[in-house]
Design a protein around this motif. Structure first.
Motif, PDB file in Angstrom:
ATOM      1  N   LEU A  51       0.829  -1.203   0.000  1.00  0.00           N
ATOM      2  CA  LEU A  51       0.000   0.000   0.000  1.00  0.00           C
ATOM      3  C   LEU A  51       0.867   1.258   0.000  1.00  0.00           C
ATOM      4  O   LEU A  51       0.562   2.228  -0.695  1.00  0.00           O
ATOM      5  CB  LEU A  51      -0.943   0.026   1.200  1.00  0.00           C
ATOM      6  CG  LEU A  51      -1.760   1.320   1.299  1.00  0.00           C
ATOM      7  CD1 LEU A  51      -2.849   1.344   0.251  1.00  0.00           C
ATOM      8  CD2 LEU A  51      -2.315   1.509   2.673  1.00  0.00           C
ATOM      9  N   ALA A  52       1.942   1.247   0.769  1.00  0.00           N
ATOM     10  CA  ALA A  52       2.835   2.410   0.815  1.00  0.00           C
ATOM     11  C   ALA A  52       3.433   2.687  -0.562  1.00  0.00           C
ATOM     12  O   ALA A  52       3.587   3.847  -0.956  1.00  0.00           O
ATOM     13  CB  ALA A  52       3.940   2.195   1.842  1.00  0.00           C
ATOM     14  N   GLY A  53       3.761   1.643  -1.298  1.00  0.00           N
ATOM     15  CA  GLY A  53       4.280   1.828  -2.646  1.00  0.00           C
ATOM     16  C   GLY A  53       3.280   2.521  -3.548  1.00  0.00           C
ATOM     17  O   GLY A  53       3.613   3.457  -4.276  1.00  0.00           O
ATOM     18  N   VAL A  54       2.032   2.086  -3.474  1.00  0.00           N
ATOM     19  CA  VAL A  54       0.982   2.700  -4.289  1.00  0.00           C
ATOM     20  C   VAL A  54       0.739   4.143  -3.848  1.00  0.00           C
ATOM     21  O   VAL A  54       0.627   5.045  -4.685  1.00  0.00           O
ATOM     22  CB  VAL A  54      -0.326   1.874  -4.201  1.00  0.00           C
ATOM     23  CG1 VAL A  54      -1.492   2.614  -4.841  1.00  0.00           C
ATOM     24  CG2 VAL A  54      -0.131   0.524  -4.852  1.00  0.00           C
ATOM     25  N   SER A  55       0.670   4.377  -2.552  1.00  0.00           N
ATOM     26  CA  SER A  55       0.378   5.731  -2.070  1.00  0.00           C
ATOM     27  C   SER A  55       1.530   6.691  -2.356  1.00  0.00           C
ATOM     28  O   SER A  55       1.297   7.842  -2.733  1.00  0.00           O
ATOM     29  CB  SER A  55       0.022   5.722  -0.581  1.00  0.00           C
ATOM     30  OG  SER A  55       1.126   5.410   0.215  1.00  0.00           O
ATOM     31  N   MET A  56       2.762   6.229  -2.217  1.00  0.00           N
ATOM     32  CA  MET A  56       3.911   7.091  -2.519  1.00  0.00           C
ATOM     33  C   MET A  56       3.990   7.405  -4.012  1.00  0.00           C
ATOM     34  O   MET A  56       4.252   8.545  -4.395  1.00  0.00           O
ATOM     35  CB  MET A  56       5.215   6.440  -2.065  1.00  0.00           C
ATOM     36  CG  MET A  56       5.347   6.327  -0.585  1.00  0.00           C
ATOM     37  SD  MET A  56       5.616   7.926   0.143  1.00  0.00           S
ATOM     38  CE  MET A  56       6.925   7.558   1.242  1.00  0.00           C
ATOM     39  N   THR A  57       3.753   6.393  -4.839  1.00  0.00           N
ATOM     40  CA  THR A  57       3.772   6.613  -6.282  1.00  0.00           C
ATOM     41  C   THR A  57       2.663   7.572  -6.697  1.00  0.00           C
ATOM     42  O   THR A  57       2.891   8.496  -7.486  1.00  0.00           O
ATOM     43  CB  THR A  57       3.628   5.274  -7.029  1.00  0.00           C
ATOM     44  OG1 THR A  57       4.701   4.413  -6.634  1.00  0.00           O
ATOM     45  CG2 THR A  57       3.659   5.465  -8.528  1.00  0.00           C
ATOM     46  N   SER A  58       1.470   7.390  -6.146  1.00  0.00           N
ATOM     47  CA  SER A  58       0.353   8.282  -6.459  1.00  0.00           C
ATOM     48  C   SER A  58       0.641   9.719  -6.017  1.00  0.00           C
ATOM     49  O   SER A  58       0.348  10.670  -6.748  1.00  0.00           O
ATOM     50  CB  SER A  58      -0.922   7.789  -5.776  1.00  0.00           C
ATOM     51  OG  SER A  58      -1.238   6.499  -6.220  1.00  0.00           O
ATOM     52  N   ALA A  59       1.206   9.858  -4.834  1.00  0.00           N
ATOM     53  CA  ALA A  59       1.554  11.202  -4.353  1.00  0.00           C
ATOM     54  C   ALA A  59       2.612  11.834  -5.248  1.00  0.00           C
ATOM     55  O   ALA A  59       2.542  13.036  -5.546  1.00  0.00           O
ATOM     56  CB  ALA A  59       2.055  11.130  -2.912  1.00  0.00           C
ATOM     57  N   GLY A  60       3.586  11.057  -5.682  1.00  0.00           N
ATOM     58  CA  GLY A  60       4.618  11.577  -6.572  1.00  0.00           C
ATOM     59  C   GLY A  60       4.042  12.070  -7.886  1.00  0.00           C
ATOM     60  O   GLY A  60       4.387  13.158  -8.368  1.00  0.00           O
ATOM     61  N   VAL A  61       3.152  11.291  -8.463  1.00  0.00           N
ATOM     62  CA  VAL A  61       2.509  11.705  -9.718  1.00  0.00           C
ATOM     63  C   VAL A  61       1.688  12.971  -9.491  1.00  0.00           C
ATOM     64  O   VAL A  61       1.736  13.913 -10.305  1.00  0.00           O
ATOM     65  CB  VAL A  61       1.634  10.563 -10.278  1.00  0.00           C
ATOM     66  CG1 VAL A  61       0.763  11.044 -11.420  1.00  0.00           C
ATOM     67  CG2 VAL A  61       2.506   9.404 -10.728  1.00  0.00           C
ATOM     68  N   ALA A  62       0.929  13.025  -8.395  1.00  0.00           N
ATOM     69  CA  ALA A  62       0.127  14.214  -8.092  1.00  0.00           C
ATOM     70  C   ALA A  62       1.007  15.446  -7.915  1.00  0.00           C
ATOM     71  O   ALA A  62       0.675  16.538  -8.400  1.00  0.00           O
ATOM     72  CB  ALA A  62      -0.712  13.975  -6.841  1.00  0.00           C
ATOM     73  N   MET A  63       2.151  15.285  -7.241  1.00  0.00           N
ATOM     74  CA  MET A  63       3.056  16.423  -7.035  1.00  0.00           C
ATOM     75  C   MET A  63       3.628  16.922  -8.356  1.00  0.00           C
ATOM     76  O   MET A  63       3.687  18.135  -8.596  1.00  0.00           O
ATOM     77  CB  MET A  63       4.197  16.020  -6.111  1.00  0.00           C
ATOM     78  CG  MET A  63       3.815  15.841  -4.689  1.00  0.00           C
ATOM     79  SD  MET A  63       5.274  15.294  -3.772  1.00  0.00           S
ATOM     80  CE  MET A  63       4.582  14.943  -2.199  1.00  0.00           C
ATOM     81  N   ILE A  64       4.050  16.000  -9.195  1.00  0.00           N
ATOM     82  CA  ILE A  64       4.640  16.400 -10.480  1.00  0.00           C
ATOM     83  C   ILE A  64       3.594  17.063 -11.369  1.00  0.00           C
ATOM     84  O   ILE A  64       3.840  18.139 -11.933  1.00  0.00           O
ATOM     85  CB  ILE A  64       5.276  15.186 -11.183  1.00  0.00           C
ATOM     86  CG1 ILE A  64       6.481  14.704 -10.380  1.00  0.00           C
ATOM     87  CG2 ILE A  64       5.681  15.528 -12.610  1.00  0.00           C
ATOM     88  CD1 ILE A  64       7.015  13.352 -10.802  1.00  0.00           C
ATOM     89  N   LEU A  65       2.423  16.442 -11.493  1.00  0.00           N
ATOM     90  CA  LEU A  65       1.378  17.035 -12.319  1.00  0.00           C
ATOM     91  C   LEU A  65       0.913  18.380 -11.758  1.00  0.00           C
ATOM     92  O   LEU A  65       0.658  19.313 -12.511  1.00  0.00           O
ATOM     93  CB  LEU A  65       0.197  16.073 -12.455  1.00  0.00           C
ATOM     94  CG  LEU A  65       0.462  14.809 -13.269  1.00  0.00           C
ATOM     95  CD1 LEU A  65      -0.766  13.913 -13.262  1.00  0.00           C
ATOM     96  CD2 LEU A  65       0.897  15.151 -14.680  1.00  0.00           C
ATOM     97  N   GLY A  66       0.807  18.445 -10.436  1.00  0.00           N
ATOM     98  CA  GLY A  66       0.424  19.705  -9.812  1.00  0.00           C
ATOM     99  C   GLY A  66       1.440  20.806 -10.079  1.00  0.00           C
ATOM    100  O   GLY A  66       1.078  21.949 -10.351  1.00  0.00           O
ATOM    101  N   ALA A  67       2.719  20.461 -10.016  1.00  0.00           N
ATOM    102  CA  ALA A  67       3.769  21.450 -10.270  1.00  0.00           C
ATOM    103  C   ALA A  67       3.732  21.942 -11.711  1.00  0.00           C
ATOM    104  O   ALA A  67       4.072  23.092 -11.987  1.00  0.00           O
ATOM    105  CB  ALA A  67       5.136  20.854  -9.954  1.00  0.00           C
ATOM    106  N   LEU A  68       3.307  21.091 -12.607  1.00  0.00           N
ATOM    107  CA  LEU A  68       3.263  21.474 -14.019  1.00  0.00           C
ATOM    108  C   LEU A  68       1.969  22.183 -14.408  1.00  0.00           C
ATOM    109  O   LEU A  68       1.982  23.048 -15.285  1.00  0.00           O
ATOM    110  CB  LEU A  68       3.432  20.230 -14.901  1.00  0.00           C
ATOM    111  CG  LEU A  68       4.770  19.516 -14.801  1.00  0.00           C
ATOM    112  CD1 LEU A  68       4.741  18.229 -15.611  1.00  0.00           C
ATOM    113  CD2 LEU A  68       5.905  20.416 -15.256  1.00  0.00           C
ATOM    114  N   ALA A  69       0.841  21.834 -13.775  1.00  0.00           N
ATOM    115  CA  ALA A  69      -0.447  22.296 -14.267  1.00  0.00           C
ATOM    116  C   ALA A  69      -1.181  23.292 -13.373  1.00  0.00           C
ATOM    117  O   ALA A  69      -1.980  24.067 -13.872  1.00  0.00           O
ATOM    118  CB  ALA A  69      -1.350  21.092 -14.503  1.00  0.00           C
TER     119      ALA A  69
END
Length: 104
Positions: A51-69
């Motif tokens: 679960l931590a792997g999924v949550s960390m990966t999801s948070a990473g994607v959200a951070m990157i997309l948020g920083a760009l958009a």
């Protein structure tokens, strides 16, 4: 890219890397979600790390997309919220899974 966007994007990359590595962590390692409940039960350890792997990966994607958009004033709050959720959710899940395993 300004610092208000670059730092959260780099933090997102770090979360992505950690999200890929955490599910592979072994119980005796110093890396992973190390709560009293995960350390006491191998099944709880494995499920929590997954679960931590999924949550960390999801948070990473959200951070990157948020920083760009997103507008610059929303990037830091999104990154903080995603990062905290990625850390707190596996810890709470480890306790709930431990209780479920203990009941048998």
């Amino acid at each position: 890219m300004t610092g208000a966007r670059l730092i959260p994007a780099l933090a997102g990359v770090l979360y992505l890397v950690m999200g890929r590595a955490i599910p592979r962590a072994r119980t005796d390692s110093w890396f992973g979600v190390r709560t009293p409940w995960t350390l006491s039960n191998d099944v709880v350890w494995a499920r929590t790390q997954r679960l931590a792997g999924v949550s960390m990966t999801s948070a990473g994607v959200a951070m990157i997309l948020g920083a760009l958009a997103l507008p610059a004033d929303l990037v830091v709050p999104l990154s903080l919220g995603a990062g905290m959720a990625a850390i707190v959710a596996p810890a709470v899940y480890s306790y709930l899974t431990w209780r479920r395993e203990r009941r048998g």
